[in-house]
Write a protein that holds these residues in place. Structure first.
Motif, mmCIF file in Angstrom:
data_model
loop_
_atom_site.group_PDB
_atom_site.id
_atom_site.type_symbol
_atom_site.label_atom_id
_atom_site.label_comp_id
_atom_site.label_asym_id
_atom_site.label_seq_id
_atom_site.Cartn_x
_atom_site.Cartn_y
_atom_site.Cartn_z
ATOM 1 N N ASP A 442 0.831 -1.199 0.000
ATOM 2 C CA ASP A 442 0.000 0.000 0.000
ATOM 3 C C ASP A 442 0.870 1.256 0.000
ATOM 4 O O ASP A 442 0.590 2.211 -0.722
ATOM 5 C CB ASP A 442 -0.919 -0.003 1.222
ATOM 6 C CG ASP A 442 -1.776 1.252 1.305
ATOM 7 O OD1 ASP A 442 -2.611 1.465 0.400
ATOM 8 O OD2 ASP A 442 -1.610 2.031 2.267
ATOM 9 N N ARG A 445 2.362 1.740 -3.505
ATOM 10 C CA ARG A 445 1.361 2.180 -4.495
ATOM 11 C C ARG A 445 0.976 3.644 -4.277
ATOM 12 O O ARG A 445 0.818 4.411 -5.233
ATOM 13 C CB ARG A 445 0.128 1.261 -4.430
ATOM 14 C CG ARG A 445 0.377 -0.109 -5.057
ATOM 15 C CD ARG A 445 -0.904 -0.941 -5.113
ATOM 16 N NE ARG A 445 -1.262 -1.448 -3.792
ATOM 17 C CZ ARG A 445 -0.774 -2.569 -3.262
ATOM 18 N NH1 ARG A 445 0.098 -3.299 -3.940
ATOM 19 N NH2 ARG A 445 -1.159 -2.985 -2.073
ATOM 20 N N ARG A 446 0.811 4.040 -3.004
ATOM 21 C CA ARG A 446 0.454 5.443 -2.714
ATOM 22 C C ARG A 446 1.569 6.390 -3.143
ATOM 23 O O ARG A 446 1.327 7.439 -3.746
ATOM 24 C CB ARG A 446 0.183 5.608 -1.216
ATOM 25 C CG ARG A 446 -1.162 5.083 -0.755
ATOM 26 C CD ARG A 446 -1.444 5.481 0.687
ATOM 27 N NE ARG A 446 -0.574 4.823 1.645
ATOM 28 C CZ ARG A 446 0.408 5.413 2.303
ATOM 29 N NH1 ARG A 446 0.665 6.708 2.102
ATOM 30 N NH2 ARG A 446 1.140 4.745 3.182
#
Length: 674
Positions: A442, A445-446
Motif C-alpha cells: 500500500d 502504491r500510494r
C-alpha cells in the motif's frame, strides 16, 4: 589551405547542415525583418525563423541573427542545436560586445541545463562594461539567481544592490525588492548591524545603509508585529527618500493582519503509548527542544534590554530618531513586555477519546494545539475544535485535502510529498521518461501514484508552454521481498525482450550470432522508493542490466535509503545515486544536528527526521500568520524551506545530495517548494 581554415570551414558546413535540418517551409512567418531582434528581450521569433534569416543575410552582418538564434534555441530547450550554433560563433571574428553577449548566452544555456558551477565560471568571465543595457540587466538577474540557488546571500545582496536601481518595470522592482529583503534577512545580525550608523551624506552609501537598516529591523522583529510596525515607521523617518519606500517589500505590507499567534497554553496530542510510542517521543523531544531554546533566547533578550546592552539597531521602537549619544546610536529601546513562555500540556491520544480531549482543552482554556499525529484521530478531532487554532501533524482528512477551518493548519512530512518533489527534481534535470521502482505494498502504491500524478501535472504544464520539451508518462514497476532483482531489472529495462529477439534470430538463421543485449533507450531516469537493503541489491544489478554502449541512467532515491553507515562501505557502493532528505540531515550549517546528537546520541535518521518535525511544529506557531498573509514569505526550518499553500497545508522543500565515494555532495533541488 591551413588546418585552421579547414576547421573553420568544417564548422561552417556543419552549421549550414544543422540550419537546413532545422528550417522548414516558413510561408506563414510573414515578411522578413531587416534587423535581428534585440538580444535578452522577450522577442517572439522562433529559432527556426532566426536561422533562416541568418542564412539569407551575408557575413558578418548575420552574427546578430545567429546570436538571437542561440537565445531562442535555449528557450526552446534545443540544447544540442544551440551548442552547434555556439561552436560556429566561437570560430567567427566577433567584436568585444558580441563576444561577451555570446558568453552570456552560453551561461544561459548552462543554467537552463542546471549546470550551476559551469554557469558561474562563464558569468565570472563576462566584462559587464561592454554589454548592452538589456544584456546588463539579464547578466545581473542571472548572477542573482545563481547566488540564490547556491545559497550565497551576501553575494546575492551585493548583486541586487547593483540591479534594483536599473529596473524599469513596477512589477520587477517589487519582485526584486522582495528578494533583496529575503536575502538580507538570511545574513547574520552582525553583518546587518555593520551598516547601522546613518550617513549624513546622501548617495549610494545611504541607499545600502537604508536597506541594511530596514533588514535589521525586520530580522529582529519579524515575529513581533507591533514592534515591527513601529520599527518600520521609524525607518521611514530616517530614510524619507529611500527608493524602497515606493516599492516596499511584500513582507512589510499588511503587517497588522500578520499578528502572530502568541498562546499562553499549548496542548500537544501524540500517541505516547502503544505502537507509535517511539515516533511520538521523537516529536515530543523536538517540541521540547524548540520550547527551551525559544524560552532561553527570550530570557537572554530580556536581560540584554534590562542592562541596555543590545546593539541591534539605531532605530527606537517608539519611532523617535535619537541623538548622537553612544547609547542612543547603539541600541533599540524595546518598551514592550516580552511574554513569558507558554505552558505545554502533552496528552496521550491512545488513552483518551477525541471527545474527552476536546472537552479538556475547552475546560483548561487551551489556546493552541499541536497534533494529532494519526489521521483517524485527526478526522474525529478537528470538527470538535473549530474555535481553537490547530497545527495537525498529518494531512487534512477532507476529500480535497483542504482545511475546514481558517485556523486549522496541516504539517505532513509524508512520503507522497517527497515523491512529488522527486518528480520535480527529475523534471528540473531535463529528463523526459522516468521509471519508478517501488515496493508492492500500500505504501509503494500510494507513493508511486503521487509521483505519477505530479509528473502528469508537469507534463501538462510543459505541453501548454510549447517550448519543445516533451515528457512521456512515468512508468512504475513493483518489487517484493522475494524479488529476483536480476529478472526484475531485465523486465523493467526490457533486456529480456532483447535476448528473446536475439534467440529468435539465431533460430531463424540456424547459427550463433555475436550480438549485444540492448536495454530500452527511452528511459532516462529511475526513481527508487526503497529501504537501504533493497537499494543495495538494485544498484549492482543496474550495471549488468544496462547495455554497455548505452548511456548510464541517472538514479534517484527517497530518504528511506539514507541511513547511518558507520563503516562507510555501503555509501561508497551507492556512488552516483542522488537522494532527498530533510535539510537538518544534509545541510547542517548551523550545527544543530551535531548539537542534538551530542545530547541524544546513537539515534536513527528516521528518528531525527521526526525530531525535526517536532522542533519546526513548535517554531511555526509564531510564523503561521506571516506565512498566511505575506505573499512569498518563507521560513527556514529544520525540515527545509517552509511555505503555506492555499489549503492551509505546510509545504517543506527537501534537500538533495549525491553519494560520491562515501561522501555526500550537495545536489541542487528544485526552485519551487513542493
Amino acid at each position: 589551405m591551413t588546418i585552421a581554415n579547414i576547421s573553420k570551414r568544417a564548422v561552417h558546413l556543419s552549421f549550414m547542415a544543422m540550419s537546413i535540418l532545422l528550417i522548414s517551409a516558413c510561408s506563414g512567418l510573414g515578411q522578413d525583418k531587416k534587423n535581428a531582434p534585440t538580444l535578452f528581450t522577450d522577442f517572439y521569433e522562433t529559432a527556426e525563423y532566426l536561422l533562416q534569416q541568418a542564412e539569407v543575410v551575408k557575413e558578418p552582418k548575420n552574427t546578430e541573427w545567429q546570436l538571437a538564434a542561440v537565445q531562442a534555441l535555449t528557450k526552446e530547450s534545443k540544447y544540442v542545436l544551440a551548442d552547434s550554433v555556439i561552436e560556429y560563433l566561437q570560430n567567427k571574428t566577433l567584436n568585444a560586445q558580441q563576444k561577451n553577449h555570446l558568453i552570456l548566452l552560453i551561461a544561459d544555456n548552462q543554467y537552463a541545463q542546471n549546470q550551476l558551477d559551469k554557469t558561474m565560471v562563464s558569468v565570472k568571465s563576462i566584462d559587464m562594461s561592454v554589454l548592452s543595457d538589456q544584456a546588463k540587466l539579464h547578466y545581473l538577474k542571472l548572477k542573482t539567481d545563481l547566488h540564490v540557488r547556491k545559497k550565497e546571500p551576501k553575494a546575492a545582496v551585493d548583486t541586487l544592490f547593483i540591479l534594483t536601481p536599473l529596473l524599469k518595470s513596477d512589477e520587477q522592482r517589487q519582485q526584486y525588492n522582495d528578494l533583496l529583503l529575503t536575502q538580507l534577512n538570511m545574513l547574520d545580525s552582525s553583518v546587518l548591524n555593520s551598516f547601522e550608523k546613518v550617513s549624513s551624506t546622501p548617495g549610494a552609501d545611504n541607499f545600502k545603509q537604508g536597506w541594511y537598516a530596514l533588514a535589521s529591523v525586520y530580522h529582529r522583529y519579524q515575529l513581533r508585529t507591533n514592534q515591527l510596525i513601529r520599527g518600520v515607521d521609524a525607518w521611514k523617518l530616517l530614510y524619507p527618500s529611500h527608493p524602497a519606500l515606493k516599492y516596499m517589500p511584500s513582507q512589510l505590507l499588511n503587517l497588522a493582519e500578520a499578528t502572530p499567534y502568541q498562546p499562553s497554553k499549548i496542548a500537544v496530542l501524540l500517541p505516547l503509548t502503544g505502537r507509535f510510542k517511539k515516533p511520538a517521543q521523537a516529536i515530543q523531544y523536538g517540541i521540547s527542544y524548540a520550547f527551551y531554546n525559544q524560552a532561553e533566547a527570550k530570557k537572554q533578550l530580556q536581560a540584554e534590554q534590562a542592562n541596555g546592552s543590545s546593539n541591534s539597531s539605531f532605530i527606537t521602537i517608539d519611532g523617535d530618531v535619537q541623538d548622537d549619544s553612544p547609547v542612543a546610536s547603539n541600541r533599540i529601546i524595546d518598551r514592550d513586555f516580552i511574554t513569558a513562555p507558554p505552558h505545554i500540556l502533552f496528552l496521550d491520544t491512545n488513552t483518551m477519546t477525541m471527545q474527552e480531549i476536546a472537552d479538556q482543552l475547552h475546560n483548561q482554556k487551551i489556546d493552541f494545539v499541536i497534533g494529532p499525529l494519526l489521521k483517524p484521530n485527526l478526522k474525529a478531532f478537528l470538527p470538535l475544535v473549530g474555535d481553537i487554532p490547530v497545527l495537525a501533524l498529518n494531512s487534512f482528512p477532507t476529500k480535497d485535502g483542504s482545511a475546514t477551518s481558517s485556523i486549522h493548519y496541516a504539517f505532513p512530512l509524508s512520503p507522497e510529498g517527497e515523491a512529488e518533489q522527486a518528480a520535480e527534481m527529475i523534471f528540473q534535470d531535463k529528463h523526459t521518461k522516468p521509471l519508478i521502482f517501488a515496493p508492492n505494498s500500500d505504501f509503494g502504491r500510494r507513493t508511486s501514484a503521487a509521483f505519477e500524478a505530479r509528473w502528469k501535472e508537469l507534463s501538462r504544464s510543459q505541453q501548454a508552454s510549447g517550448n519543445g520539451f516533451e515528457l512521456y508518462p512515468a512508468e512504475t514497476h513493483f518489487f517484493s521481498k522475494d524479488t529476483d532483482y536480476g529478472k526484475f531489472l531485465a523486465e523493467a529495462l526490457q533486456t529480456d525482450k532483447s535476448k528473446e529477439r536475439n534467440h529468435q534470430m539465431q533460430t531463424v538463421l540456424g547459427r550463433k550470432l555475436e550480438q549485444e543485449v540492448r536495454s530500452r533507450a527511452d528511459v532516462d531516469a529511475i526513481y527508487i522508493i526503497s529501504k537501504r537493503k533493497q537499494l543495495m541489491f538494485i544498484k549492482p544489478f543496474m550495471s549488468v542490466a544496462i547495455s554497455p554502449f548505452a548511456k548510464e541512467i541517472p538514479l534517484y532515491a527517497s530518504s528511506r535509503s539514507h541511513v547511518k553507515d558507520f563503516t562507510n562501505t555501503q555509501d561508497k557502493e551507492l556512488t552516483g545515486i542522488t537522494f532527498s532528505d530533510v535539510a537538518f540531515l544534509l545541510e547542517d550549517k548551523t550545527k544543530m544536528n551535531e548539537k542534538v546528537q551530542a545530547v541524544w546520541p546513537q539515534q536513527r535518521l528516521s528518528t531525527l527526521r521526526l525530531f525535526a518535525l517536532g522542533n519546526d511544529s513548535y517554531s511555526l506557531i509564531e510564523q503561521l500568520k506571516l506565512l498566511e498573509v505575506v505573499e512569498g514569505y518563507k521560513f527556514q526550518g529544520l525540515v527545509g524551506e517552509i511555505t503555506l499553500d492555499a489549503r492551509n497545508t505546510i509545504k517543506s522543500k527537501l534537500s538533495w545530495a549525491t553519494f560520491q565515494d562515501g561522501n555526500l555532495v550537495e545536489a541542487t533541488s528544485p526552485i519551487s517548494s513542493q
